[in-house]
Every structure is written in C-alpha cells, then in structure tokens.
Write a protein that holds these residues in place. Structure first.
Motif, PDB file in Angstrom:
ATOM      1  N   ALA A  34      -2.293  -4.741  10.757  1.00 59.78           N
ATOM      2  CA  ALA A  34      -2.766  -4.774   9.366  1.00 59.78           C
ATOM      3  C   ALA A  34      -2.026  -3.726   8.553  1.00 59.78           C
ATOM      4  CB  ALA A  34      -4.268  -4.502   9.320  1.00 59.78           C
ATOM      5  N   ILE A  35      -1.776  -4.070   7.320  1.00 61.75           N
ATOM      6  CA  ILE A  35      -1.279  -3.106   6.335  1.00 61.75           C
ATOM      7  C   ILE A  35      -2.365  -3.005   5.277  1.00 61.75           C
ATOM      8  CG2 ILE A  35       0.448  -2.591   4.565  1.00 61.75           C
ATOM      9  CD1 ILE A  35       2.429  -4.355   6.151  1.00 61.75           C
ATOM     10  N   ILE A  36      -2.892  -1.808   5.062  1.00 62.12           N
ATOM     11  CA  ILE A  36      -3.890  -1.629   4.020  1.00 62.12           C
ATOM     12  C   ILE A  36      -3.329  -0.639   3.010  1.00 62.12           C
ATOM     13  CG2 ILE A  36      -5.128   0.112   5.427  1.00 62.12           C
ATOM     14  CD1 ILE A  36      -7.714  -0.965   4.120  1.00 62.12           C
ATOM     15  N   HIS A  37      -3.288  -1.069   1.745  1.00 64.25           N
ATOM     16  CA  HIS A  37      -2.636  -0.204   0.758  1.00 64.25           C
ATOM     17  C   HIS A  37      -3.487   0.006  -0.476  1.00 64.25           C
ATOM     18  CE1 HIS A  37      -1.402  -3.285  -2.223  1.00 64.25           C
ATOM     19  NE2 HIS A  37      -1.162  -4.073  -1.192  1.00 64.25           N
ATOM     20  N   ALA A  38      -3.282   1.172  -1.100  1.00 57.46           N
ATOM     21  CA  ALA A  38      -3.963   1.501  -2.349  1.00 57.46           C
ATOM     22  C   ALA A  38      -3.289   0.761  -3.500  1.00 57.46           C
ATOM     23  CB  ALA A  38      -3.900   3.014  -2.588  1.00 57.46           C
ATOM     24  N   ARG A  39      -4.035   0.685  -4.645  1.00 55.31           N
ATOM     25  CA  ARG A  39      -3.479  -0.055  -5.801  1.00 55.31           C
ATOM     26  C   ARG A  39      -3.094   0.900  -6.920  1.00 55.31           C
ATOM     27  NH1 ARG A  39      -7.920  -3.291  -4.472  1.00 55.31           N
ATOM     28  NH2 ARG A  39      -9.001  -2.673  -6.394  1.00 55.31           N
ATOM     29  N   TRP A  40      -2.752   2.135  -6.606  1.00 57.58           N
ATOM     30  CA  TRP A  40      -2.189   3.093  -7.552  1.00 57.58           C
ATOM     31  C   TRP A  40      -0.685   3.169  -7.355  1.00 57.58           C
ATOM     32  CZ3 TRP A  40      -3.896   7.508 -10.668  1.00 57.58           C
ATOM     33  CH2 TRP A  40      -5.243   7.417 -11.041  1.00 57.58           C
ATOM     34  N   ASN A  41       0.071   3.383  -8.483  1.00 58.81           N
ATOM     35  CA  ASN A  41       1.532   3.575  -8.391  1.00 58.81           C
ATOM     36  C   ASN A  41       2.174   2.370  -7.688  1.00 58.81           C
ATOM     37  OD1 ASN A  41       1.107   6.243  -9.476  1.00 58.81           O
ATOM     38  ND2 ASN A  41       0.339   6.789  -7.445  1.00 58.81           N
ATOM     39  N   GLU A  42       1.877   1.175  -8.220  1.00 57.27           N
ATOM     40  CA  GLU A  42       2.174  -0.051  -7.489  1.00 57.27           C
ATOM     41  C   GLU A  42       3.650  -0.367  -7.309  1.00 57.27           C
ATOM     42  OE1 GLU A  42      -0.513  -2.945  -9.333  1.00 57.27           O
ATOM     43  OE2 GLU A  42      -1.684  -2.861  -7.455  1.00 57.27           O
ATOM     44  N   GLN A  43       4.531   0.117  -8.207  1.00 60.32           N
ATOM     45  CA  GLN A  43       5.959  -0.168  -7.999  1.00 60.32           C
ATOM     46  C   GLN A  43       6.438   0.466  -6.694  1.00 60.32           C
ATOM     47  OE1 GLN A  43       8.652   1.416 -10.991  1.00 60.32           O
ATOM     48  NE2 GLN A  43      10.458   0.773  -9.850  1.00 60.32           N
ATOM     49  N   ILE A  44       5.972   1.677  -6.445  1.00 58.91           N
ATOM     50  CA  ILE A  44       6.342   2.361  -5.205  1.00 58.91           C
ATOM     51  C   ILE A  44       5.619   1.740  -4.015  1.00 58.91           C
ATOM     52  CG2 ILE A  44       6.378   4.597  -4.030  1.00 58.91           C
ATOM     53  CD1 ILE A  44       6.401   5.901  -6.832  1.00 58.91           C
ATOM     54  N   ILE A  45       4.319   1.482  -4.200  1.00 58.83           N
ATOM     55  CA  ILE A  45       3.532   0.862  -3.124  1.00 58.83           C
ATOM     56  C   ILE A  45       4.162  -0.451  -2.681  1.00 58.83           C
ATOM     57  CG2 ILE A  45       1.363  -0.380  -2.701  1.00 58.83           C
ATOM     58  CD1 ILE A  45       0.753   2.465  -2.442  1.00 58.83           C
ATOM     59  N   ASP A  46       4.507  -1.295  -3.627  1.00 61.11           N
ATOM     60  CA  ASP A  46       5.036  -2.623  -3.273  1.00 61.11           C
ATOM     61  C   ASP A  46       6.306  -2.504  -2.426  1.00 61.11           C
ATOM     62  OD1 ASP A  46       4.140  -4.300  -6.425  1.00 61.11           O
ATOM     63  OD2 ASP A  46       2.955  -3.737  -4.656  1.00 61.11           O
ATOM     64  N   ALA A  47       7.163  -1.547  -2.766  1.00 59.60           N
ATOM     65  CA  ALA A  47       8.401  -1.362  -1.996  1.00 59.60           C
ATOM     66  C   ALA A  47       8.090  -0.861  -0.587  1.00 59.60           C
ATOM     67  CB  ALA A  47       9.321  -0.385  -2.714  1.00 59.60           C
ATOM     68  N   LEU A  48       7.135   0.062  -0.481  1.00 58.45           N
ATOM     69  CA  LEU A  48       6.760   0.601   0.833  1.00 58.45           C
ATOM     70  C   LEU A  48       6.159  -0.493   1.718  1.00 58.45           C
ATOM     71  CD1 LEU A  48       5.141   3.942  -0.392  1.00 58.45           C
ATOM     72  CD2 LEU A  48       7.311   3.734   0.876  1.00 58.45           C
ATOM     73  N   VAL A  49       5.283  -1.304   1.133  1.00 58.98           N
ATOM     74  CA  VAL A  49       4.659  -2.394   1.884  1.00 58.98           C
ATOM     75  C   VAL A  49       5.722  -3.387   2.347  1.00 58.98           C
ATOM     76  CG1 VAL A  49       3.071  -4.383   1.716  1.00 58.98           C
ATOM     77  CG2 VAL A  49       2.397  -2.166   0.783  1.00 58.98           C
ATOM     78  N   SER A  50       6.652  -3.718   1.474  1.00 60.31           N
ATOM     79  CA  SER A  50       7.737  -4.644   1.842  1.00 60.31           C
ATOM     80  C   SER A  50       8.582  -4.083   2.977  1.00 60.31           C
ATOM     81  CB  SER A  50       8.633  -4.925   0.630  1.00 60.31           C
ATOM     82  OG  SER A  50       7.903  -5.525  -0.389  1.00 60.31           O
ATOM     83  N   GLY A  51       8.863  -2.786   2.899  1.00 66.20           N
ATOM     84  CA  GLY A  51       9.663  -2.159   3.956  1.00 66.20           C
ATOM     85  C   GLY A  51       8.954  -2.204   5.304  1.00 66.20           C
ATOM     86  N   ASN A  67       0.227 -12.915  12.033  1.00 69.21           N
ATOM     87  CA  ASN A  67      -0.391 -11.745  12.683  1.00 69.21           C
ATOM     88  C   ASN A  67      -0.279 -10.487  11.852  1.00 69.21           C
ATOM     89  OD1 ASN A  67      -1.445 -12.994  14.907  1.00 69.21           O
ATOM     90  ND2 ASN A  67       0.310 -12.587  16.231  1.00 69.21           N
ATOM     91  N   ILE A  68       0.149 -10.655  10.606  1.00 67.17           N
ATOM     92  CA  ILE A  68       0.188  -9.517   9.680  1.00 67.17           C
ATOM     93  C   ILE A  68      -0.842  -9.765   8.595  1.00 67.17           C
ATOM     94  CG2 ILE A  68       1.581  -8.196   8.029  1.00 67.17           C
ATOM     95  CD1 ILE A  68       4.083  -9.131   9.587  1.00 67.17           C
ATOM     96  N   THR A  69      -1.815  -8.867   8.476  1.00 68.90           N
ATOM     97  CA  THR A  69      -2.848  -8.990   7.446  1.00 68.90           C
ATOM     98  C   THR A  69      -2.652  -7.863   6.440  1.00 68.90           C
ATOM     99  OG1 THR A  69      -4.421  -9.933   9.022  1.00 68.90           O
ATOM    100  CG2 THR A  69      -5.351  -8.947   7.035  1.00 68.90           C
ATOM    101  N   VAL A  70      -2.602  -8.215   5.161  1.00 66.55           N
ATOM    102  CA  VAL A  70      -2.439  -7.202   4.111  1.00 66.55           C
ATOM    103  C   VAL A  70      -3.744  -7.101   3.318  1.00 66.55           C
ATOM    104  CG1 VAL A  70      -1.127  -6.478   2.071  1.00 66.55           C
ATOM    105  CG2 VAL A  70       0.035  -7.675   3.948  1.00 66.55           C
ATOM    106  N   GLU A  71      -4.272  -5.895   3.235  1.00 63.58           N
ATOM    107  CA  GLU A  71      -5.522  -5.621   2.503  1.00 63.58           C
ATOM    108  C   GLU A  71      -5.240  -4.598   1.416  1.00 63.58           C
ATOM    109  OE1 GLU A  71      -7.803  -7.775   5.350  1.00 63.58           O
ATOM    110  OE2 GLU A  71      -8.295  -7.023   3.368  1.00 63.58           O
ATOM    111  N   THR A  72      -6.122  -4.532   0.408  1.00 62.20           N
ATOM    112  CA  THR A  72      -5.958  -3.479  -0.594  1.00 62.20           C
ATOM    113  C   THR A  72      -7.293  -2.756  -0.810  1.00 62.20           C
ATOM    114  OG1 THR A  72      -6.598  -4.710  -2.593  1.00 62.20           O
ATOM    115  CG2 THR A  72      -4.317  -4.981  -1.803  1.00 62.20           C
TER     116      THR A  72
END
Ligand code: INI
Length: 193
Positions: free
Chosen positions: A21-38, A52-57
C-alpha cells in the motif's frame, strides 16, 4: 569525487506476489504526486502487480500514522475473511477520511506500506510538532503491527528542497519515492523469508 551521502547500491528483489500500500497526504500535491509515481514505478519494476498496489490518501501528514494503522488492520481482517472485498468496504470510515482508488483488493494482508507526506517549514513551530509526531507515530505503528512502514515523510525548509527530492528540481537529484518503493519490496520480501 563520489558523494558520500545517499543510498547504497540498489539491491534487486523479486516483488512478485507482494501486496503493497501507498498512503499519502494531500498537502503539497505537486511534490506528493511525483513521489508517489516514483515509488509506484519501482514497485512495478520489481514485479509487484498493479492489482497488488493500493493507493490511499489522508488529509495531511499528521494523519499518516492512523491511516497506516487502520489500513493494515483492515487488510488483516480481509485476509482472514478470505474474500476479495472491495478496499472501499475495508476502509469505510468517516473518522479518518480514507479514500481508496483500489476497487477489489486481493486476499492478503499488506506486506509493506509506504507512508508519503511533504512537510514544508512555515513561520511557526507547526512543522516541528507534526514532523516529530509523525516520525514517532509511524515507527510505533511499524513495531506494534510488524508490517514494514517505509518512512516517506519529506521535512523540507523550502519548496525547492521538496521539488529536488521528488526529482523535479534543476540539480538532477533523484526522486526519493523510488528509494521508498525499493525499500518496500526489500522489506516485504525479507518479511516472508
Ligand atoms: O502534510 C502536511 N500537512 C500539513 N498540515 C496539516 C496536518 O498534517 C493535519 O492534516 C492537520 O493538522 C489536521 O490534523 C502541513 N502544514 O501545515 O504545513 C504540511 O506542510 N504538510
């Protein structure tokens, strides 16, 4: 001269069959989106399947520890139920505002969870309090539950520092999300051994 600071040579591990699972915050989303993609890119490259990859926020980084704790517990319930119930059923809760993009999650508990947030220092001490609480919180959830929680919280003093660490800056610094994806595969594999 080769820089000293930085991750060691990447090890390759076979991520086939891992559930992450990838769980990410919704602040500073331009940076977050790149980190999640990486992170996701590295998971896929190691053989973890899309399903088998679940993304949550969660709303912000402060909610990452509770989000990780609830998500892992829900996946354990699902695994014991032995059904592919939808991830949204797993996490239907108004308290932590967890949203999921997964439709039908597979039948096993997560092998690793990557927690991603970006804290950018402001004019007050808010940054320090959140950074301290989240780092201790994620470590506690990891040790209490036994599931590897990859620490993907960037604590940066400027937006530029955040962009650089997401591979979006001009210095050519690598996307730290890729390190976290690789770490999740390694810890997930070693947990099975
Ligand atoms: O993820 C972040 N949350 C932030 N605040 C929200 C916090 O994480 C909680 O969501 C909020 O306090 C409600 O609990 C940030 N700042 O305040 O600067 C930040 O930079 N990054």
């Amino acid at each position: 001269m080769t820089p000293i600071k930085g991750p060691g040579a990447a090890q390759s591990h076979d991520g086939t069959g891992l559930r992450v699972a990838i769980i990410h915050a919704r602040w500073n989303e331009q940076i977050i989106d790149a980190l999640v993609s990486g992170a996701k890119k590295q998971l896929l490259a190691a053989g973890v399947t899309e399903e088998n990859i679940t993304v949550e926020t969660v709303p912000g980084s402060y909610e990452l520890p509770i989000g990780v704790q609830r998500l892992y517990a829900a996946s354990q319930v699902q695994a014991s139920a032995g059904e592919g119930i939808s991830a949204s059923d797993l996490l239907s809760s108004s308290t932590t505002d967890l949203k999921t993009t997964a439709t039908t999650a597979p039948k096993k508990a997560f092998d690793a969870i990557i927690a991603i947030g970006v804290l950018i220092k402001g004019a007050t001490m808010h940054f320090e309090y959140i950074a301290d609480a989240v780092s201790h919180g994620l470590m506690r959830v990891q040790l209490d539950s036994g599931v590897p929680v990859i620490f993907g919280l960037l604590t940066v003093l400027t937006e530029e520092q955040g962009l650089e660490r997401a591979g979006l800056g001009s210095s050519g610094m690598h996307n730290h999300g890729e390190d976290w994806g690789s770490a999740a595969v390694e810890l997930g594999v070693k947990r099975r051994e």
